[in-house]
Write a protein that holds these residues in place. Structure first.
Motif, PDB file in Angstrom:
ATOM      1  N   GLU A 102       0.637   7.495  -0.215  1.00 32.36           N
ATOM      2  CA  GLU A 102       0.651   8.582   0.761  1.00 32.36           C
ATOM      3  C   GLU A 102      -0.365   8.324   1.876  1.00 32.36           C
ATOM      4  O   GLU A 102      -0.107   8.622   3.050  1.00 32.36           O
ATOM      5  CB  GLU A 102       0.328   9.911   0.068  1.00 32.36           C
ATOM      6  N   SER A 103      -1.507   7.774   1.522  1.00 30.04           N
ATOM      7  CA  SER A 103      -2.538   7.475   2.509  1.00 30.04           C
ATOM      8  C   SER A 103      -2.026   6.494   3.556  1.00 30.04           C
ATOM      9  O   SER A 103      -2.239   6.674   4.769  1.00 30.04           O
ATOM     10  CB  SER A 103      -3.774   6.901   1.813  1.00 30.04           C
ATOM     11  N   LYS A 104      -1.324   5.466   3.101  1.00 33.85           N
ATOM     12  CA  LYS A 104      -0.809   4.473   4.048  1.00 33.85           C
ATOM     13  C   LYS A 104       0.306   5.062   4.903  1.00 33.85           C
ATOM     14  O   LYS A 104       0.366   4.833   6.117  1.00 33.85           O
ATOM     15  CB  LYS A 104      -0.314   3.241   3.305  1.00 33.85           C
ATOM     16  N   ILE A 105       1.205   5.836   4.287  1.00 32.18           N
ATOM     17  CA  ILE A 105       2.328   6.411   5.026  1.00 32.18           C
ATOM     18  C   ILE A 105       1.836   7.364   6.113  1.00 32.18           C
ATOM     19  O   ILE A 105       2.318   7.352   7.253  1.00 32.18           O
ATOM     20  CB  ILE A 105       3.285   7.156   4.070  1.00 32.18           C
ATOM     21  N   HIS A 106       0.860   8.208   5.785  1.00 31.75           N
ATOM     22  CA  HIS A 106       0.382   9.212   6.735  1.00 31.75           C
ATOM     23  C   HIS A 106      -0.749   8.711   7.627  1.00 31.75           C
ATOM     24  O   HIS A 106      -1.113   9.386   8.594  1.00 31.75           O
ATOM     25  CB  HIS A 106      -0.097  10.462   5.979  1.00 31.75           C
ATOM     26  N   GLY A 107      -1.307   7.545   7.282  1.00 28.66           N
ATOM     27  CA  GLY A 107      -2.407   7.022   8.080  1.00 28.66           C
ATOM     28  C   GLY A 107      -3.671   7.832   7.978  1.00 28.66           C
ATOM     29  O   GLY A 107      -4.439   7.949   8.935  1.00 28.66           O
ATOM     30  N   LYS A 108      -3.915   8.405   6.779  1.00 31.83           N
ATOM     31  CA  LYS A 108      -5.101   9.219   6.560  1.00 31.83           C
ATOM     32  C   LYS A 108      -5.867   8.718   5.342  1.00 31.83           C
ATOM     33  O   LYS A 108      -5.257   8.240   4.381  1.00 31.83           O
ATOM     34  CB  LYS A 108      -4.728  10.690   6.335  1.00 31.83           C
ATOM     35  N   PRO A 109      -7.192   8.847   5.325  1.00 26.99           N
ATOM     36  CA  PRO A 109      -7.957   8.496   4.120  1.00 26.99           C
ATOM     37  C   PRO A 109      -7.565   9.396   2.955  1.00 26.99           C
ATOM     38  O   PRO A 109      -7.128  10.538   3.160  1.00 26.99           O
ATOM     39  CB  PRO A 109      -9.411   8.738   4.529  1.00 26.99           C
ATOM     40  N   GLU A 112      -8.729  13.026   2.859  1.00 29.09           N
ATOM     41  CA  GLU A 112      -8.178  14.006   3.796  1.00 29.09           C
ATOM     42  C   GLU A 112      -6.742  14.398   3.470  1.00 29.09           C
ATOM     43  O   GLU A 112      -6.176  15.277   4.127  1.00 29.09           O
ATOM     44  CB  GLU A 112      -8.239  13.447   5.222  1.00 29.09           C
ATOM     45  N   LEU A 113      -6.157  13.763   2.463  1.00 33.08           N
ATOM     46  CA  LEU A 113      -4.749  14.024   2.159  1.00 33.08           C
ATOM     47  C   LEU A 113      -4.560  15.354   1.447  1.00 33.08           C
ATOM     48  O   LEU A 113      -5.363  15.744   0.598  1.00 33.08           O
ATOM     49  CB  LEU A 113      -4.186  12.915   1.267  1.00 33.08           C
ATOM     50  N   HIS A 114      -3.481  16.038   1.794  1.00 30.07           N
ATOM     51  CA  HIS A 114      -3.015  17.190   1.036  1.00 30.07           C
ATOM     52  C   HIS A 114      -1.724  16.793   0.328  1.00 30.07           C
ATOM     53  O   HIS A 114      -0.763  16.355   0.971  1.00 30.07           O
ATOM     54  CB  HIS A 114      -2.755  18.390   1.959  1.00 30.07           C
ATOM     55  N   PHE A 115      -1.689  16.929  -0.989  1.00 28.72           N
ATOM     56  CA  PHE A 115      -0.509  16.591  -1.766  1.00 28.72           C
ATOM     57  C   PHE A 115       0.360  17.837  -1.925  1.00 28.72           C
ATOM     58  O   PHE A 115      -0.130  18.893  -2.309  1.00 28.72           O
ATOM     59  CB  PHE A 115      -0.908  16.052  -3.148  1.00 28.72           C
ATOM     60  N   HIS A 116       1.618  17.686  -1.649  1.00 24.65           N
ATOM     61  CA  HIS A 116       2.542  18.809  -1.747  1.00 24.65           C
ATOM     62  C   HIS A 116       3.281  18.740  -3.088  1.00 24.65           C
ATOM     63  O   HIS A 116       2.741  19.136  -4.115  1.00 24.65           O
ATOM     64  CB  HIS A 116       3.483  18.818  -0.542  1.00 24.65           C
ATOM     65  N   ALA A 157       8.515  15.026   4.330  1.00 27.92           N
ATOM     66  CA  ALA A 157       7.695  15.813   5.253  1.00 27.92           C
ATOM     67  C   ALA A 157       7.717  15.225   6.655  1.00 27.92           C
ATOM     68  O   ALA A 157       7.487  15.919   7.636  1.00 27.92           O
ATOM     69  CB  ALA A 157       6.257  15.879   4.730  1.00 27.92           C
ATOM     70  N   HIS A 158       8.006  13.929   6.768  1.00 25.32           N
ATOM     71  CA  HIS A 158       7.982  13.246   8.055  1.00 25.32           C
ATOM     72  C   HIS A 158       9.380  12.963   8.584  1.00 25.32           C
ATOM     73  O   HIS A 158       9.567  12.101   9.422  1.00 25.32           O
ATOM     74  CB  HIS A 158       7.176  11.946   7.962  1.00 25.32           C
ATOM     75  N   GLY A 159      10.411  13.671   8.064  1.00 29.32           N
ATOM     76  CA  GLY A 159      11.767  13.496   8.574  1.00 29.32           C
ATOM     77  C   GLY A 159      12.727  13.028   7.502  1.00 29.32           C
ATOM     78  O   GLY A 159      12.408  13.002   6.316  1.00 29.32           O
ATOM     79  N   THR A 160      13.919  12.658   7.942  1.00 33.55           N
ATOM     80  CA  THR A 160      14.949  12.177   7.030  1.00 33.55           C
ATOM     81  C   THR A 160      14.951  10.651   7.020  1.00 33.55           C
ATOM     82  O   THR A 160      14.955  10.003   8.066  1.00 33.55           O
ATOM     83  CB  THR A 160      16.332  12.699   7.469  1.00 33.55           C
ATOM     84  N   PHE A 161      14.981  10.076   5.811  1.00 40.77           N
ATOM     85  CA  PHE A 161      14.916   8.628   5.655  1.00 40.77           C
ATOM     86  C   PHE A 161      15.993   8.176   4.677  1.00 40.77           C
ATOM     87  O   PHE A 161      16.410   8.937   3.789  1.00 40.77           O
ATOM     88  CB  PHE A 161      13.554   8.190   5.106  1.00 40.77           C
ATOM     89  N   PRO A 162      16.427   6.916   4.794  1.00 41.71           N
ATOM     90  CA  PRO A 162      17.292   6.363   3.752  1.00 41.71           C
ATOM     91  C   PRO A 162      16.536   6.265   2.439  1.00 41.71           C
ATOM     92  O   PRO A 162      15.320   6.055   2.429  1.00 41.71           O
ATOM     93  CB  PRO A 162      17.646   4.959   4.286  1.00 41.71           C
ATOM     94  N   VAL A 163      17.242   6.462   1.348  1.00 44.57           N
ATOM     95  CA  VAL A 163      16.648   6.291   0.020  1.00 44.57           C
ATOM     96  C   VAL A 163      16.280   4.814  -0.167  1.00 44.57           C
ATOM     97  O   VAL A 163      17.057   3.932   0.214  1.00 44.57           O
ATOM     98  CB  VAL A 163      17.656   6.746  -1.057  1.00 44.57           C
TER      99      VAL A 163
END
Length: 396
Positions: A102-109, A112-116, A157-163
Motif C-alpha cells: 500500500e505504501s508503494k501504491i499510494h506513495g506514502k510512508p 502515514e497510511l490509513h488502512f481501509h 480507492a484509486h479507480g477501476t483497474f484490471p484484476v
C-alpha cells in the motif's frame, strides 16, 4: 516430510484459507476462541455447497468496526491480542507485506497510511486466525500451486483497474508465486495474497507424496466453477525441487576476452541464474564463442537485451526447457580452529525436500580471508571447513 499444500485454482481470501485449514482438521471451536479473544468479532463455522463441493464456511461478524486504522494502530491491536510469539510474528509479517504494498501504491510512508478494508476487524480476524491455524498444522514445508487471480475489473480507492488490484499485484511481485487469469471477477484478495506470499513456497505442480488429509474453504461469491480453496496435508517424499527456466544462447565471433569477462557480471546483475561461455569454431574457420545463459522465463527478455548490448549480437535463441531439478539451498556458519585461533566461515548447504544433505561447500571469500590471516593454504582451510560442517549438520 509433512507438508501443507494450497491449491488456489479459484483464488484465495482470508476466510477461504481459514475454511480450508478447518477442513484439514483444525478444531473450529479453538479457532473461534483465539480470534474472539483477540478482537470484538463473532466467528461462525459451518458448511456451504459450492457447485456440488461441500466446503467449510468461516464467517466473521464484526461489531462497531473501525472504518480505517493507521499502520501503527494495526500493530498496537495485534500486540494487544497476546498471541503466541510465533503467531504474533507471522501476523506482523503478513501486515508488513500489505503495508509495504500500500505504501508503494499510494506513495506514502507506512506511518502515514490509513488502512481501509484490510485494516478492519474482519481482515485482522482472517490474518490472526490463518496464522494461528497454519502454525497448528506443524508442517515442515508449505507449498502453493499457481494462483488464479480471476478476471475483469476491480474497483479500488484509486479507480477501476484490471484484476488483480494494484495492492494485490504489488504483494505478489516479490513472492515468486505464479499467477494466471481465469474468470470474470476478482478471486484473489490482498489478504489472501499476503498470507500465501508470507508462508508458501511456489511450486508449478503438486509434489510427489501421499495425501494425508484434504480440506475445502468456501468463498463468498457464487461462480460457475467451485469457488473453493483446496488444501492438503501430504507426506512428501525426499525429492529434488523443480523450477521453470529458459536457456538463452547466442554465437559471437568478434568479442574480446575483456568484454566476455565483464559479461558474466553484467548478466548476473540483470537476473541470470548462470552463464557459460564455450570456445567454438565458426564458419570460414573463424574462432568464436557460444554464450549460454540460464534464466527465469520472466527475466529472459531483459537478459537477452543486455546480452545484445554487451556483445553486439543480433539474435538470441531461446531453447525450450520444461524445468530443471534443483537442490534446496541455505547458508549457515561454522567455526574452525587454527593454532588456537577461531574463525567463522560461511557454508552453502544443498539438500532435498526431505532435508537430506546432498553437498556442503565452503564460501570462497571467507576461506581466502582466513587463509591470508592464518597462513594455512586455501585448499586446507576449505577442507577443514567442509569437514566441520558435515560433522555438524549431517545428523540434524
Amino acid at each position: 516430510m509433512r507438508s501443507l499444500i494450497f491449491e488456489p485454482f479459484s483464488g484465495a481470501s482470508g476466510d477461504m484459507i481459514l475454511g480450508g485449514l478447518v477442513g484439514l482438521g483444525l478444531d473450529g471451536n479453538e479457532l473461534r476462541d483465539i480470534i474472539e479473544s483477540s478482537l470484538d468479532v463473532t466467528v461462525s463455522v459451518g458448511t456451504a455447497n459450492k457447485c456440488g463441493i461441500e466446503a467449510t464456511d468461516v464467517h466473521i461478524q464484526t461489531h462497531d468496526d473501525k472504518n480505517k486504522r493507521r499502520y501503527s494502530e494495526l500493530l498496537d491491536t495485534i500486540k494487544a491480542a497476546a498471541l503466541p510469539a510465533d503467531v504474533e510474528k507471522s501476523v506482523l509479517g503478513v501486515f508488513r507485506l500489505i503495508g509495504e504494498a500500500e505504501s508503494k501504491i499510494h506513495g506514502k510512508p507506512l506511518e502515514e497510511l490509513h488502512f481501509h478494508e484490510v485494516g478492519q476487524d474482519d481482515a485482522l480476524a482472517d490474518v490472526i486466525g490463518s496464522c494461528y491455524a497454519i502454525h497448528k498444522m506443524k508442517a515442515d514445508h508449505i507449498f502453493c500451486t499457481p494462483v488464479n487471480v480471476g478476471g475483469g475489473n476491480v474497483k479500488a480507492a484509486h479507480g477501476t483497474f484490471p484484476v488483480p488490484a494494484p495492492a494485490t499485484l504489488e504483494i505478489l511481485k516479490g513472492s515468486g508465486l505464479p499467477i494466471y487469469n481465469s474468470g470474470e471477477r476478482e478471486l484473489l484478495t490482498p489478504t489472501g495474497a499476503a498470507i500465501l506470499a508470507y508462508f508458501a513456497e511456489p511450486v508449478d505442480r503438486l509434489p510427489m507424496g501421499k495425501v494425508l488429509e484434504t480440506g475445502y474453504g468456501a468463498g463468498d461469491a457464487e461462480t460457475e466453477t467451485p469457488n473453493v480453496l483446496r488444501t492438503m496435508l501430504m507426506d512428501v517424499t525426499g525429492e529434488l525441487s523443480r523450477d521453470s527456466i529458459e536457456v538463452l544462447e547466442t554465437n559471437v565471433d568478434d568479442v574480446t576476452g575483456e568484454v566476455l569477462g565483464n559479461l558474466f557480471d553484467k548478466l548476473m546483475e540483470v537476473g541470470a541464474k548462470d552463464v557459460a561461455i564455450t570456445p567454438t569454431t565458426m564458419k570460414k574457420g573463424r574462432s568464436g564463442h557460444i554464450i549460454q545463459v540460464i534464466a527465469k522465463p520472466e527475466d529472459s527478455a531483459r537478459i537477452a537485451g543486455e546480452l545484445m548490448r554487451q556483445t553486439g549480437t543480433l539474435g538470441v535463441r531461446v531453447i525450450p526447457t520444461k524445468h530443471r531439478f534443483i537442490a534446496d539451498r541455505r547458508m549457515d556458519i561454522v567455526t574452525i580452529a587454527i593454532e588456537d585461533q577461531k574463525y567463522e566461515i560461511a557454508v552453502k548447504i544443498a539438500q532435498d525436500r526431505s532435508g537430506e544433505i546432498l553437498h556442503i561447500s565452503a564460501e570462497y571469500e571467507d576461506c581466502r580471508r582466513v587463509s591470508d590471516i592464518s597462513g594455512l593454504p586455501l585448499k586446507e582451510v576449505m577442507r577443514r571447513t567442509e569437514e566441520t560442517a558435515w560433522k555438524r549438520f549431517k545428523g540434524l
